[in-house]
Design a protein around this motif. Structure first.
Motif, PDB file in Angstrom:
ATOM      1  N   ASP A 239      31.004  41.725  13.147  1.00  0.00           N
ATOM      2  CA  ASP A 239      31.921  40.582  13.118  1.00  0.00           C
ATOM      3  C   ASP A 239      31.735  39.636  14.293  1.00  0.00           C
ATOM      4  OD1 ASP A 239      33.305  41.365  10.764  1.00  0.00           O
ATOM      5  OD2 ASP A 239      34.468  42.814  11.936  1.00  0.00           O
ATOM      6  N   HIS A 240      31.478  40.177  15.445  1.00  0.00           N
ATOM      7  CA  HIS A 240      31.387  39.366  16.654  1.00  0.00           C
ATOM      8  C   HIS A 240      29.950  39.367  17.174  1.00  0.00           C
ATOM      9  CE1 HIS A 240      35.653  40.567  16.464  1.00  0.00           C
ATOM     10  NE2 HIS A 240      35.826  39.312  16.802  1.00  0.00           N
ATOM     11  N   ILE A 241      29.443  38.165  17.426  1.00  0.00           N
ATOM     12  CA  ILE A 241      28.062  38.040  17.900  1.00  0.00           C
ATOM     13  C   ILE A 241      28.023  37.316  19.234  1.00  0.00           C
ATOM     14  CG2 ILE A 241      27.101  38.041  15.564  1.00  0.00           C
ATOM     15  CD1 ILE A 241      26.602  34.958  16.038  1.00  0.00           C
ATOM     16  N   VAL A 242      26.929  37.511  19.911  1.00  0.00           N
ATOM     17  CA  VAL A 242      26.615  36.728  21.098  1.00  0.00           C
ATOM     18  C   VAL A 242      25.287  36.031  20.814  1.00  0.00           C
ATOM     19  CG1 VAL A 242      25.547  38.722  22.265  1.00  0.00           C
ATOM     20  CG2 VAL A 242      26.263  36.751  23.610  1.00  0.00           C
ATOM     21  N   ILE A 243      25.255  34.735  21.044  1.00  0.00           N
ATOM     22  CA  ILE A 243      24.038  33.945  20.807  1.00  0.00           C
ATOM     23  C   ILE A 243      23.187  33.971  22.063  1.00  0.00           C
ATOM     24  CG2 ILE A 243      23.132  31.649  20.291  1.00  0.00           C
ATOM     25  CD1 ILE A 243      25.719  31.159  18.674  1.00  0.00           C
ATOM     26  N   ILE A 244      21.925  34.346  21.883  1.00  0.00           N
ATOM     27  CA  ILE A 244      20.984  34.463  22.999  1.00  0.00           C
ATOM     28  C   ILE A 244      19.914  33.383  22.817  1.00  0.00           C
ATOM     29  CG2 ILE A 244      19.343  35.954  24.202  1.00  0.00           C
ATOM     30  CD1 ILE A 244      20.921  38.345  22.844  1.00  0.00           C
ATOM     31  N   THR A 245      19.943  32.409  23.691  1.00  0.00           N
ATOM     32  CA  THR A 245      18.955  31.336  23.684  1.00  0.00           C
ATOM     33  C   THR A 245      18.942  30.704  25.074  1.00  0.00           C
ATOM     34  OG1 THR A 245      18.122  29.421  22.450  1.00  0.00           O
ATOM     35  CG2 THR A 245      20.506  29.499  22.851  1.00  0.00           C
ATOM     36  N   HIS A 246      18.040  29.755  25.285  1.00  0.00           N
ATOM     37  CA  HIS A 246      17.998  29.080  26.583  1.00  0.00           C
ATOM     38  C   HIS A 246      19.235  28.211  26.782  1.00  0.00           C
ATOM     39  CE1 HIS A 246      13.723  30.281  26.570  1.00  0.00           C
ATOM     40  NE2 HIS A 246      13.934  30.339  27.878  1.00  0.00           N
ATOM     41  N   ASP A 247      19.623  28.054  28.035  1.00  0.00           N
ATOM     42  CA  ASP A 247      20.832  27.297  28.345  1.00  0.00           C
ATOM     43  C   ASP A 247      20.784  25.868  27.804  1.00  0.00           C
ATOM     44  OD1 ASP A 247      18.901  26.469  30.236  1.00  0.00           O
ATOM     45  OD2 ASP A 247      20.056  27.181  31.966  1.00  0.00           O
ATOM     46  N   TYR A 248      19.640  25.204  27.886  1.00  0.00           N
ATOM     47  CA  TYR A 248      19.545  23.828  27.397  1.00  0.00           C
ATOM     48  C   TYR A 248      19.669  23.746  25.874  1.00  0.00           C
ATOM     49  CZ  TYR A 248      14.703  24.829  26.094  1.00  0.00           C
ATOM     50  OH  TYR A 248      13.585  25.373  25.512  1.00  0.00           O
ATOM     51  N   HIS A 249      19.468  24.831  25.184  1.00  0.00           N
ATOM     52  CA  HIS A 249      19.508  24.884  23.719  1.00  0.00           C
ATOM     53  C   HIS A 249      20.881  25.320  23.200  1.00  0.00           C
ATOM     54  CE1 HIS A 249      17.999  26.982  19.852  1.00  0.00           C
ATOM     55  NE2 HIS A 249      17.910  25.695  19.639  1.00  0.00           N
ATOM     56  N   MET A 250      21.745  25.783  24.091  1.00  0.00           N
ATOM     57  CA  MET A 250      23.005  26.402  23.698  1.00  0.00           C
ATOM     58  C   MET A 250      23.975  25.423  23.030  1.00  0.00           C
ATOM     59  SD  MET A 250      24.387  29.380  23.504  1.00  0.00           S
ATOM     60  CE  MET A 250      23.512  30.438  24.654  1.00  0.00           C
ATOM     61  N   THR A 251      24.052  24.192  23.492  1.00  0.00           N
ATOM     62  CA  THR A 251      24.992  23.224  22.907  1.00  0.00           C
ATOM     63  C   THR A 251      24.738  23.061  21.416  1.00  0.00           C
ATOM     64  OG1 THR A 251      25.201  22.016  24.991  1.00  0.00           O
ATOM     65  CG2 THR A 251      25.797  20.820  22.992  1.00  0.00           C
ATOM     66  N   ARG A 252      23.503  22.822  21.064  1.00  0.00           N
ATOM     67  CA  ARG A 252      23.164  22.612  19.652  1.00  0.00           C
ATOM     68  C   ARG A 252      23.338  23.909  18.858  1.00  0.00           C
ATOM     69  NH1 ARG A 252      17.994  21.781  16.873  1.00  0.00           N
ATOM     70  NH2 ARG A 252      16.979  22.247  18.851  1.00  0.00           N
ATOM     71  N   ALA A 253      22.951  25.027  19.444  1.00  0.00           N
ATOM     72  CA  ALA A 253      23.101  26.314  18.761  1.00  0.00           C
ATOM     73  C   ALA A 253      24.575  26.592  18.455  1.00  0.00           C
ATOM     74  CB  ALA A 253      22.511  27.435  19.609  1.00  0.00           C
TER      75      ALA A 253
ATOM     76  N   GLY B  40      30.166  28.779  10.255  1.00  0.00           N
ATOM     77  CA  GLY B  40      31.259  29.736  10.184  1.00  0.00           C
ATOM     78  C   GLY B  40      31.140  30.887  11.159  1.00  0.00           C
ATOM     79  N   LEU B  41      30.207  30.819  12.077  1.00  0.00           N
ATOM     80  CA  LEU B  41      30.082  31.846  13.115  1.00  0.00           C
ATOM     81  C   LEU B  41      30.888  31.396  14.337  1.00  0.00           C
ATOM     82  CD1 LEU B  41      26.268  32.600  12.745  1.00  0.00           C
ATOM     83  CD2 LEU B  41      28.157  34.110  12.098  1.00  0.00           C
ATOM     84  N   LYS B  42      32.176  31.166  14.102  1.00  0.00           N
ATOM     85  CA  LYS B  42      33.051  30.650  15.150  1.00  0.00           C
ATOM     86  C   LYS B  42      33.301  31.720  16.196  1.00  0.00           C
ATOM     87  CE  LYS B  42      35.201  27.518  11.971  1.00  0.00           C
ATOM     88  NZ  LYS B  42      36.130  27.397  10.928  1.00  0.00           N
ATOM     89  N   ASP B  43      33.729  31.275  17.346  1.00  0.00           N
ATOM     90  CA  ASP B  43      34.080  32.170  18.447  1.00  0.00           C
ATOM     91  C   ASP B  43      32.925  33.054  18.879  1.00  0.00           C
ATOM     92  OD1 ASP B  43      36.714  31.166  18.351  1.00  0.00           O
ATOM     93  OD2 ASP B  43      37.190  32.574  16.746  1.00  0.00           O
ATOM     94  N   SER B  44      31.699  32.562  18.701  1.00  0.00           N
ATOM     95  CA  SER B  44      30.535  33.317  19.167  1.00  0.00           C
ATOM     96  C   SER B  44      30.510  33.328  20.683  1.00  0.00           C
ATOM     97  CB  SER B  44      29.248  32.678  18.646  1.00  0.00           C
ATOM     98  OG  SER B  44      29.216  32.686  17.248  1.00  0.00           O
TER      99      SER B  44
END
Length: 193
Positions: A137-151, A159-163
């Motif tokens: 149910d709960h995920i953490v998105i792992i990507t570069h900091d500069y890419h995080m806004t768009r991700a 619908g992956l809210k509150d990631s």
């Protein structure tokens, strides 16, 4: 005002406006610089794909994978989802990432593959589909900091809210180039909403 002077004034104004817009988005893609990984527990970490070099994770992708290994080893996540379908030499990003994680002692049964996507939006849409019917149910998105806004924008849209987030600050990329490129991608994304 003669035509030449008017054209020059208009051109300079347009250039200034474009620089201001790019500058605004450059600041947006920089907002996660030096942001620590959120310390809450998540069911899974989602590693967004990046380039492969000769069928192996590029140095930038290795940075993301090392964050995933750390989260797994620190028991912050129970599963890792590797997302990326672009093939190089018959190997998808997801498969190359899985092989890397297995070499780092992450058990195969704790790695889920999303190997159909070719961009960030598809990474998150396909991850959402992959999670349907699971206990994740709960995920953490792992990507570069500069890419995080768009991700995060795509995560919310799918619908992956509150990631949670695990922004990786790169030591191997030329960040002015990648931040400018990401700014342009964010502008394009904003225009398509």
């Amino acid at each position: 005002m003669n035509t030449t002077k008017w054209l020059l004034t208009f051109s300079l104004s347009l250039i200034l406006l474009l620089l201001l817009i790019i500058g605004y988005f450059y600041l947006k893609v920089s907002q996660y610089d030096d942001t620590p990984t959120q310390s809450s527990h998540a069911d899974a970490g989602v590693v967004l794909g990046a380039a492969l070099w000769n069928g192996k994770p590029s140095p930038a992708l290795v940075e993301r994978l090392e964050m995933a290994v750390k989260l797994y080893d620190d028991k912050k996540v129970e599963y890792l989802i590797v997302s990326g379908g672009l093939e190089k030499e018959g190997v998808t990003e997801a498969l190359a990432m899985k092989e890397y994680l297995v070499q780092k002692k992450v058990p195969q049964e704790r790695i889920l593959l999303e190997d159909q996507s070719s961009n960030t939006q598809q990474n998150l849409e396909n991850t959402k589909k992959l999670l349907a019917g699971t206990q994740i149910d709960h995920i953490v998105i792992i990507t570069h900091d500069y890419h995080m806004t768009r991700a995060l924008q795509y995560a919310e849209q799918t619908g992956l809210k509150d990631s949670l987030i695990a922004p990786v600050h790169s030591e191997v990329l030329f960040l002015p180039y990648h931040k400018t490129r990401e700014s342009l991608a964010l502008i394009k994304q904003s225009l398509s909403f």
